[in-house]
Write a protein that holds these residues in place. Sequence first.
Motif, short mmCIF file in Angstrom:
data_model
loop_
_atom_site.label_atom_id
_atom_site.label_comp_id
_atom_site.label_asym_id
_atom_site.label_seq_id
_atom_site.Cartn_x
_atom_site.Cartn_y
_atom_site.Cartn_z
N GLY A 1 -3.70 7.08 8.27
CA GLY A 1 -4.01 8.28 7.49
C GLY A 1 -2.94 9.34 7.59
O GLY A 1 -2.51 9.91 6.57
N MET A 2 -2.46 9.61 8.79
CA MET A 2 -1.42 10.62 8.97
C MET A 2 -0.11 10.20 8.33
O MET A 2 0.64 11.03 7.81
CB MET A 2 -1.21 10.89 10.46
CG MET A 2 -2.25 11.77 11.11
SD MET A 2 -2.10 13.52 10.64
CE MET A 2 -3.30 13.64 9.32
N MET A 3 0.15 8.90 8.35
CA MET A 3 1.38 8.41 7.71
C MET A 3 1.33 8.66 6.21
O MET A 3 2.31 9.07 5.59
CB MET A 3 1.56 6.92 8.01
CG MET A 3 1.84 6.63 9.48
SD MET A 3 1.84 4.87 9.88
CE MET A 3 3.37 4.34 9.12
N GLY B 1 2.59 14.44 1.50
CA GLY B 1 2.29 15.79 1.02
C GLY B 1 1.56 15.83 -0.30
O GLY B 1 0.97 16.85 -0.65
N TYR B 2 1.58 14.72 -1.05
CA TYR B 2 0.92 14.71 -2.36
C TYR B 2 -0.13 13.60 -2.46
O TYR B 2 -0.58 13.26 -3.56
CB TYR B 2 1.95 14.56 -3.49
CG TYR B 2 2.86 13.36 -3.37
CD1 TYR B 2 2.46 12.09 -3.81
CD2 TYR B 2 4.14 13.48 -2.84
CE1 TYR B 2 3.29 10.99 -3.72
CE2 TYR B 2 4.99 12.39 -2.74
CZ TYR B 2 4.56 11.15 -3.17
OH TYR B 2 5.39 10.07 -3.07
N VAL B 3 -0.52 13.03 -1.33
CA VAL B 3 -1.56 12.00 -1.29
C VAL B 3 -2.83 12.59 -0.70
O VAL B 3 -2.79 13.21 0.36
CB VAL B 3 -1.12 10.78 -0.45
CG1 VAL B 3 -2.22 9.72 -0.41
CG2 VAL B 3 0.18 10.18 -0.99
N TYR B 4 -3.94 12.42 -1.40
CA TYR B 4 -5.25 12.83 -0.85
C TYR B 4 -5.66 11.76 0.16
O TYR B 4 -5.69 10.57 -0.15
CB TYR B 4 -6.30 12.93 -1.95
CG TYR B 4 -7.68 13.29 -1.44
CD1 TYR B 4 -8.12 14.61 -1.42
CD2 TYR B 4 -8.54 12.30 -0.96
CE1 TYR B 4 -9.37 14.94 -0.94
CE2 TYR B 4 -9.79 12.62 -0.48
CZ TYR B 4 -10.21 13.94 -0.46
OH TYR B 4 -11.45 14.26 0.03
N VAL B 5 -5.95 12.19 1.38
CA VAL B 5 -6.28 11.24 2.45
C VAL B 5 -7.54 11.71 3.18
O VAL B 5 -7.73 12.91 3.39
CB VAL B 5 -5.14 11.11 3.48
CG1 VAL B 5 -5.41 9.95 4.44
CG2 VAL B 5 -3.79 10.91 2.80
N LEU C 1 0.83 -1.20 0.00
CA LEU C 1 0.00 0.00 0.00
C LEU C 1 0.87 1.25 0.00
O LEU C 1 0.63 2.20 -0.77
CB LEU C 1 -0.92 0.00 1.23
CG LEU C 1 -1.74 1.28 1.45
CD1 LEU C 1 -2.72 1.50 0.32
CD2 LEU C 1 -2.46 1.23 2.79
N ASP C 2 1.89 1.26 0.83
CA ASP C 2 2.79 2.41 0.91
C ASP C 2 3.50 2.64 -0.42
O ASP C 2 3.68 3.78 -0.85
CB ASP C 2 3.82 2.17 2.02
CG ASP C 2 4.80 3.33 2.15
OD1 ASP C 2 4.34 4.46 2.44
OD2 ASP C 2 6.00 3.12 1.97
N HIS C 3 3.86 1.57 -1.10
CA HIS C 3 4.52 1.68 -2.41
C HIS C 3 3.58 2.36 -3.41
O HIS C 3 4.01 3.22 -4.19
CB HIS C 3 4.92 0.29 -2.91
CG HIS C 3 5.67 0.30 -4.20
ND1 HIS C 3 6.98 0.76 -4.29
CD2 HIS C 3 5.31 -0.06 -5.45
CE1 HIS C 3 7.39 0.66 -5.55
NE2 HIS C 3 6.39 0.17 -6.27
N VAL C 4 2.31 1.98 -3.39
CA VAL C 4 1.33 2.59 -4.31
C VAL C 4 1.13 4.06 -3.98
O VAL C 4 1.09 4.91 -4.87
CB VAL C 4 -0.02 1.82 -4.23
CG1 VAL C 4 -1.10 2.58 -5.00
CG2 VAL C 4 0.14 0.42 -4.79
#
Length: 220
Positions: free
Chosen positions: A77-79, A84-88, A25-28
Amino acid sequence: EYLIKKSVWILGGGGWAYDIGYGGLDHVMASGEDVNVLVFDTEVYSNTGGQSSKSTPTAAVAKFAASGKKTNKKDLGMMAASYGYVYVAQVAMGANQNHFMKVIKEAESYDGPSLIIAYAPCINHGINMGKSQLQEKKAVEAGYWHLWTYDPRKADEGKNPFSLDSKEPTTDFVEFLKSEVRYTSLMKTFPAEAEKLFAQAAKNAKARYNNYKRLAAMEF
């Protein structure tokens, strides 16, 4: 297929997203690709029998946490927002349907990775699943679950990208815990431990909410 924008959605549970599949997930999320991820956060490994995971909160009873989970829940979510460029966003349909639909539309329109974490009551919580939407509402009212959005586009406009979308808790946190068997069972088997862990869980939830408040109040 050449004329319309393709909408890519990945759906998964909390155990996968927070824990065993977090690396993928983090890679994506880090890739910057226009991919949307919707996580059904049941706070356990629901499909394999209700084992504890990194999405399981303090004091909850689950397999491998028979005396209540001792550590705090991971803030996935905070991670993700730290890139800075991920919509969460964190959502709970039963608490605020308008917010839920607004987030879905914003994530779809964002040209980049999006992560939506949806609170999803599970049969392992020990509740009446016919009233799961109402349980979501109660979770937000008690400050157990928080609604918020991080939209990188606002930062590009000089605005705070973080918005806290749920209000101050209006009901008692511990009373909410007592509405679910995964917590009340701890009171029966380990009453002293339950009192200590319930207090810690309430402290953790308050600290997390206060952190969100600080982020929402920041000026850009």
